[in-house]
Design an enzyme around this catalytic site. Structure first.
Site, short mmCIF file in Angstrom:
data_model
loop_
_atom_site.label_atom_id
_atom_site.label_comp_id
_atom_site.label_asym_id
_atom_site.label_seq_id
_atom_site.Cartn_x
_atom_site.Cartn_y
_atom_site.Cartn_z
N LYS A 116 0.81 -1.22 0.00
CA LYS A 116 0.00 0.00 0.00
C LYS A 116 0.84 1.27 0.00
CE LYS A 116 -4.24 -1.75 2.13
NZ LYS A 116 -3.93 -3.17 2.12
N GLU A 200 -2.55 6.58 8.29
CA GLU A 200 -3.15 7.66 7.52
C GLU A 200 -4.38 8.22 8.21
OE1 GLU A 200 -3.77 5.71 3.81
OE2 GLU A 200 -5.75 4.99 4.33
N HIS A 235 -14.14 -3.73 8.95
CA HIS A 235 -13.48 -3.47 7.66
C HIS A 235 -13.69 -4.60 6.66
CE1 HIS A 235 -11.64 -0.16 9.79
NE2 HIS A 235 -11.10 -1.00 10.64
N ARG A 297 -6.74 -8.38 -8.91
CA ARG A 297 -7.41 -9.67 -9.06
C ARG A 297 -8.90 -9.43 -9.25
NH1 ARG A 297 -9.98 -9.63 -4.20
NH2 ARG A 297 -8.84 -8.84 -2.38
#
Length: 656
Positions: A116, A200, A235, A297
């Site tokens: 990421k 973040e 999540h 994917r």
């Protein structure tokens, strides 16, 4: 086009790939662990090969073994599905060296988007907006804590190699940062073999909107419109839809262009998803969405895109991998109606969504149509394994409007029967009918804010279902008694075979010892002119009843009321465990799993609610806490040990 394909995956995605491959005339080759030897996808495939023990690390993640099977079976290509090896650049390279086509992007694209932090740096150069935060390489806890303070709370800690919510923690206060960081790193290491994280800014009122992209080897890149995946828990996506509610043509064009730019930046080929986080506090706008990550994917939720475009994304994957051009340009694509997908899981919403395992005593879905699709990897009688993701099925509904699609999905879920492992089917139906969600007033925190209204908190067992189960047990016993009497009498009828409860001295009543959801209860069974009835002391049985599904198991009955299961069986004193006599301080494994951490030692004094251990099951961590204050008198397990559901782990005794 290829003539054969090896599917390097399992469950519903393996079944889904087999369906398209067979339509294209391809020979289908399955690989399976020992635990999946009799699985539905193995039965569906033309050929199937064992590749190792149940743990994925010893079977589905062993690329060399899968390539051996591909060579021996003469597979033209390998489709990795999603999860497992689907985003493993080394495996994609190994496929190329072995002369078998990997149905996915080039290894360079997988690597570029696999981490990421690096991915955010890369897309920033392509002028794609990213969330403010620290995406660098330094992992010193004190440094990350300082950066989090500079960013401003709340923040998100995210595994750089992560996905699916694993290795992710929201932190609202500086004092909680260190514990959250350690938990995220541990979970990331277990799930991805890489403990590194990034930090973040947490976007308030976040909407999770993603763009499906497709690219061929000839430089053509398009997007197939967006999906809204904002209904999440821990999540993890729960319900997805396309198009996104409140999406405008302007925002779609901006987000679509950003997704295409991100794909071009890494030389992408095949199916991919560019995920964005949007600040939904003032609706979706062209300047309030940020790049999160790219999944290199196929996605679990791809069926909603197929429903609104009329395309088969797996077929497109095969054609692009075979070197064909995309058969359309961006301007040829249009949105047709609205589609919604619900992820039906073996989990218990009333117990914190704990994974549930065991035999599917009943599994029935409504009939499929051009507006209703069921993707499943299990059938009635199969076992839900503790070793893999607990998905039972995906239920996908399509309609001319969003309201129509939600109505169709809610109706389909209401007619779905799951008995055995607990399921979230009732919870999903409640989500589809939730007024605020239907009105478009939701974000990624919607489920957590509405758990009670959605039936996802502990509740007393439903008295109507328990009473129905009690009557069914009596009927079951009477039928067996009559059958035994008939055998004994050679089949001749007898007046003593009557089962109407008749007696000369008025209404007849008998006690009926039951276990209802594990709770001991002495029901009162009575007969009058209207027939049999049941009283449950302390529980009001509502007059009349609607039709309930009743499923027989090896040790009782399961009564289903709008998807909610109630287990009812006759109480047998000989079955009682001595551990149950004084279980107030006994901490048991809530599910089959692995103890990954212990935080206490024998002799230690603990407070009620103190964290004792962490059990990992089905890709998620679950904290075990002290049920009472006291002293740890026994620890019956070690860190790293596998443990079955219900196993005695830790005992808390009286304080000295």
């Amino acid at each position: 086009m290829f003539s054969s394909v090896l599917i390097a995956n399992r469950g519903e995605i393996a079944c889904r790939i087999i369906r398209t491959a067979r339509r294209l005339g391809m020979r289908t080759i399955a690989v399976h662990s020992d635990a999946d030897a009799d699985a539905l996808f193995v039965r569906d495939a033309d050929e199937a090969y064992a590749i190792g023990p149940a743990p994925a690390r010893e079977s589905y993640l062993v690329g060399s073994r899968i390539l051996e099977v591909a060579r021996d079976a003469g597979a033209d290509c390998i489709h990795p599905g999603y999860g497992f090896l689907s985003e493993n650049a080394e495996f994609a390279e190994a496929c190329a060296k072995a002369g078998v086509t990997f149905v996915g992007p080039p290894p360079s694209a997988i690597r570029a988007m696999g981490l990421k932090d690096a991915a955010k740096t890369l897309v920033e150069r392509a002028r794609v907006p990213v969330v403010p935060g620290y995406h660098g390489h330094k992992q010193d806890p004190a440094f990350l804590r300082e950066r989090a303070a500079n960013i401003g709370f709340p923040v998100l800690i995210k595994a750089v190699a992560g996905g699916g919510g694993k290795g992710m923690r929201r932190v609202d206060r500086l004092i909680d940062f260190e514990e959250a960081l350690l938990g995220a790193q541990r979970e990331a290491a277990n799930a991805f073999g890489d403990p590194r994280v990034l930090v973040e800014k947490y976007v308030r009122s976040p909407r999770h909107v993603e763009m499906q992209v497709f690219a061929d080897r000839h430089g053509n890149v398009v997007h197939l419109f967006e999906r809204d995946c904002s209904l999440q828990r821990r999540h993890q996506k729960v319900l997805e839809e396309a198009p996104a509610p409140g999406m405008t043509a302007e925002v779609r064009a901006a987000m679509g262009q950003a997704a295409v730019d991100a794909a071009r930046a890494v030389g992408y080929v095949g199916a991919g998803t560019v995920e964005f986080i949007a600040d939904g506090s003032n609706g979706l706008t062209a300047d309030s969405f940020f790049f999160m990550e790219m999944n290199t994917r196929l996605q679990v939720e791809h069926p909603v895109t197929e429903a609104i475009t009329g395309l088969d994304l797996v077929e497109l994957q095969f054609r692009v991998a075979a070197g064909e051009r995309l058969p359309f340009a961006q301007g040829d694509l249009a949105i047709q109606g609205h589609a919604v997908e619900a992820r039906l899981y073996a989990e218990d919403p009333e117990r914190g969504f704990l994974p549930s395992t065991g035999r599917l005593w009943a599994l029935r879905f409504p009939e499929e149509s051009d507006r209703l699709r069921i993707d499943t990897g299990v059938a009635e009688g199969d076992e839900v394994s503790p070793f893999y993701d607990p998905m039972i099925a995906k239920v996908i509904a399509h309609g001319d409007t969003r309201a129509q699609a939600l109505d169709r999905l809610a109706d389909a879920l209401a007619r779905t029967v799951v008995a055995g492992p607990r399921s979230n089917v009732a919870f999903l139906e409640a989500l589809c009918r939730a007024p605020e969600f239907r009105a478009g007033r939701f974000d990624t925190g919607f489920i957590d804010r509405n758990l009670e209204a959605l039936g996802a908190t502990a509740r007393p067992f439903p008295a109507a279902a328990a009473a129905a189960g009690a009557l069914a047990l009596v009927g079951q016993a009477v039928r067996r008694s009559i059958a035994a009497a008939a055998v004994a009498s050679g089949g001749a009828p007898s007046p003593w075979d009557a089962a109407d409860g008749f007696q000369l001295s008025g209404e007849r009543q008998i006690g009926l010892p039951l276990l209802i959801e594990g709770e001991r209860l002495d029901a009162v069974l009575g007969w009058d002119a209207e027939g049999p009835s049941v009283e449950l002391p302390g529980h009001a049985v509502p007059p009349g009843s609607h039709e309930l599904d009743i499923v027989e198991t090896e040790d009782g009955l399961i009564v289903l009321d709008h998807g909610r299961q109630t287990h009812v069986r006759l109480f047998d004193a000989l079955d009682m465990s001595f551990d149950e006599a004084d279980a107030g301080g006994v901490v048991k494994a809530p599910m089959h799993g692995k103890v990954v951490a212990l935080f206490v030692t024998e002799g230690e004094t603990v407070e009620k609610g103190q964290k004792l251990a962490i059990v990992e099951a089905m890709k998620m961590e679950h904290a075990l806490v002290a049920p009472r204050a006291g002293v740890v008198t026994e620890i019956a397990v070690e860190a790293g040990q596998q443990t079955p559901e219900g196993a005695r782990l830790i005992v808390i005794g009286d304080p000295d």
